[in-house]
Scaffold this motif. Sequence first.
Motif, short mmCIF file in Angstrom:
data_model
loop_
_atom_site.label_atom_id
_atom_site.label_comp_id
_atom_site.label_asym_id
_atom_site.label_seq_id
_atom_site.Cartn_x
_atom_site.Cartn_y
_atom_site.Cartn_z
N LEU A 73 0.82 -1.21 0.00
CA LEU A 73 0.00 0.00 0.00
C LEU A 73 0.86 1.26 0.00
O LEU A 73 0.63 2.19 -0.78
CB LEU A 73 -0.92 0.01 1.23
N GLN A 74 1.84 1.28 0.88
CA GLN A 74 2.64 2.49 1.07
C GLN A 74 3.61 2.73 -0.09
O GLN A 74 3.73 3.86 -0.58
CB GLN A 74 3.43 2.38 2.37
N ASP A 75 4.28 1.68 -0.53
CA ASP A 75 5.38 1.86 -1.48
C ASP A 75 4.99 1.67 -2.94
O ASP A 75 5.69 2.16 -3.83
CB ASP A 75 6.53 0.89 -1.15
N THR A 76 3.92 0.94 -3.20
CA THR A 76 3.56 0.64 -4.58
C THR A 76 2.22 1.22 -4.98
O THR A 76 2.10 1.88 -6.01
CB THR A 76 3.53 -0.89 -4.80
N ALA A 77 1.18 1.01 -4.16
CA ALA A 77 -0.15 1.46 -4.53
C ALA A 77 -0.30 2.98 -4.46
O ALA A 77 -0.83 3.61 -5.37
CB ALA A 77 -1.20 0.79 -3.64
N TYR A 89 -8.70 1.87 -1.08
CA TYR A 89 -7.85 0.68 -1.00
C TYR A 89 -7.44 0.41 0.44
O TYR A 89 -7.49 -0.72 0.92
CB TYR A 89 -6.60 0.86 -1.86
N ARG A 90 -7.03 1.46 1.14
CA ARG A 90 -6.63 1.31 2.54
C ARG A 90 -7.80 0.77 3.38
O ARG A 90 -7.60 -0.09 4.24
CB ARG A 90 -6.17 2.65 3.11
N GLN A 91 -8.98 1.28 3.14
CA GLN A 91 -10.15 0.84 3.90
C GLN A 91 -10.40 -0.65 3.69
O GLN A 91 -10.64 -1.39 4.64
CB GLN A 91 -11.38 1.64 3.49
N TYR A 92 -10.33 -1.09 2.44
CA TYR A 92 -10.57 -2.51 2.16
C TYR A 92 -9.48 -3.38 2.78
O TYR A 92 -9.76 -4.45 3.32
CB TYR A 92 -10.63 -2.75 0.65
N VAL A 93 -8.23 -2.92 2.71
CA VAL A 93 -7.12 -3.72 3.25
C VAL A 93 -7.22 -3.85 4.76
O VAL A 93 -7.11 -4.95 5.32
CB VAL A 93 -5.77 -3.11 2.84
N TYR A 94 -7.44 -2.73 5.46
CA TYR A 94 -7.41 -2.75 6.93
C TYR A 94 -8.75 -3.16 7.55
O TYR A 94 -8.78 -3.65 8.67
CB TYR A 94 -6.99 -1.39 7.46
N ARG A 136 -10.92 -7.21 -6.03
CA ARG A 136 -10.11 -6.49 -7.02
C ARG A 136 -8.83 -5.93 -6.40
O ARG A 136 -7.76 -5.98 -7.02
CB ARG A 136 -10.93 -5.37 -7.64
N VAL A 137 -8.95 -5.39 -5.19
CA VAL A 137 -7.77 -4.86 -4.52
C VAL A 137 -6.77 -5.98 -4.24
O VAL A 137 -5.57 -5.84 -4.50
CB VAL A 137 -8.16 -4.15 -3.21
N LEU A 138 -7.25 -7.09 -3.73
CA LEU A 138 -6.38 -8.21 -3.42
C LEU A 138 -5.76 -8.78 -4.70
O LEU A 138 -4.58 -9.14 -4.72
CB LEU A 138 -7.18 -9.29 -2.69
N HIS A 139 -6.53 -8.84 -5.76
CA HIS A 139 -6.01 -9.34 -7.04
C HIS A 139 -4.89 -8.45 -7.55
O HIS A 139 -3.86 -8.94 -8.03
CB HIS A 139 -7.14 -9.40 -8.07
N ARG A 140 -5.07 -7.14 -7.44
CA ARG A 140 -4.04 -6.22 -7.91
C ARG A 140 -2.77 -6.34 -7.09
O ARG A 140 -1.66 -6.32 -7.64
CB ARG A 140 -4.57 -4.78 -7.85
N ALA A 141 -2.90 -6.50 -5.78
CA ALA A 141 -1.73 -6.64 -4.92
C ALA A 141 -0.99 -7.94 -5.22
O ALA A 141 0.25 -7.97 -5.33
CB ALA A 141 -2.14 -6.60 -3.46
N HIS A 143 -1.06 -9.61 -7.94
CA HIS A 143 -0.47 -9.53 -9.28
C HIS A 143 0.96 -9.00 -9.19
O HIS A 143 1.87 -9.49 -9.87
CB HIS A 143 -1.32 -8.62 -10.17
N ASP A 144 1.14 -7.99 -8.35
CA ASP A 144 2.50 -7.47 -8.15
C ASP A 144 3.38 -8.50 -7.43
O ASP A 144 4.56 -8.65 -7.76
CB ASP A 144 2.45 -6.17 -7.34
N ALA A 145 2.81 -9.20 -6.46
CA ALA A 145 3.57 -10.23 -5.75
C ALA A 145 4.04 -11.31 -6.72
O ALA A 145 5.17 -11.82 -6.61
CB ALA A 145 2.72 -10.84 -4.64
N LEU A 146 3.21 -11.65 -7.68
CA LEU A 146 3.57 -12.65 -8.67
C LEU A 146 4.69 -12.14 -9.58
O LEU A 146 5.65 -12.87 -9.89
CB LEU A 146 2.33 -13.01 -9.51
N ARG A 147 4.59 -10.88 -10.00
CA ARG A 147 5.64 -10.31 -10.86
C ARG A 147 6.98 -10.27 -10.15
O ARG A 147 8.04 -10.42 -10.77
CB ARG A 147 5.26 -8.88 -11.27
N TRP A 148 6.94 -10.07 -8.83
CA TRP A 148 8.18 -9.98 -8.06
C TRP A 148 8.71 -11.34 -7.61
O TRP A 148 9.72 -11.42 -6.92
CB TRP A 148 7.96 -9.09 -6.83
#
Length: 377
Positions: A73-77, A89-94, A136-141, A143-148
């Motif tokens: 959330l902090q460094d990428t989103a 996004y923050r609301q859904y995550v927390y 959708r938020v979790l999928h986007r996060a 997706h980045d985890a998979l790329r990395w």
Amino acid sequence: MGKRANGEGTVYQRKDGRWVATISLDNGQRKYSYFATQKEAVKAIREAHKLRDQGIILAGKDQTVAFFLETWLQDTAQPRLRPKTYIRYRQYVYRQIIPALGNIKLQQLMPQHLQKLYNGELRKGYSPQTVKHVHRVLHRALHDALRWGLVARNVCDAVDAPRVPRKEMQVLNAEQAKHFLYTAQGDPLEALYVLALTTGMRQGELLGLKWEDLSFETKRLQVKRTIARIGKQGFVVDEPKTVKSRRNISLTDLALESLKRHKVRQHELRLKAGADWMEQGWVFCNQRGKPWETGNLLRRSFKPLLNKAGLPDIRFHDLRHSAATLLLTMDVHPKIVQELLGHSNISMTLDTYSHVLPSLQEQAVTRLNSLFTNTGC
């Protein structure tokens, strides 16, 4: 590629032809990722090197879903998203994701965990639309985890988000729209409502208009920005929603006349306020020249006008839907409506206003009947 400095990473080829990218973690272990080509492996090393300072890669296999999402959330989103979107996004995550999945190791996250989360949120009373946003938020996060290379797959791909029932759109018909504007005559925000119903602009686009964006000579305006109050940040001015949202709009005579009267009224307000006036160039502003609070707009003007006119209690955004629906029922080509609304593609316009299409099809059939009547076919 030879071995690099300690901690920087190494790329080499296995006997089976696959390429391996490795990087040292803070816990002394090595992280191995496998690729089909040397180019992909080198790219992975470079991305890992850039992300080391963010704490994402260094946690390796031991990081939890909570740690990953908080860092993501902090460094990428946040750098990617518009302020209002980031807050959601923050609301859904927390509020939803971390309480349910936070303690699970990122690499051990399974589709069953997600399904349990979605079912639980629905049982709590959250709408299918909200749970779909969580997905959708979790999928986007992930997706980045998979790329990395932090996970082997995006588990969201194995889980279906809840189906969202299509809500019947509330719009004003032609007579209701005319009656609403008749009721709004003389209101301090009359020009706002005229523009909303004749241009289909979004609320943030209307409130973000400046006088420099208007040309009475060419009878056009430019949509250059949006404005909204974002929590403690106050008013945030941003780019339009999409590339297509940045557009030029031709104005009706009704809109031009209402804007001219509005400009005179604003000049009178400026003189009355004197030194208290804060000139910022807004077309629609409060009695001191500052942007309109959307809550005040709804409570003090829009909702009372609807009640006075005896019209349904619709949302302000439904004026945009009303404008589009009126144009389509008047046989304006959907492509023109798309450009006016600033939709990114015509399929979005057709999908959003599919409720209008049956009546258009009936008109088409009537015209075909007329064409082929008494032709001997």
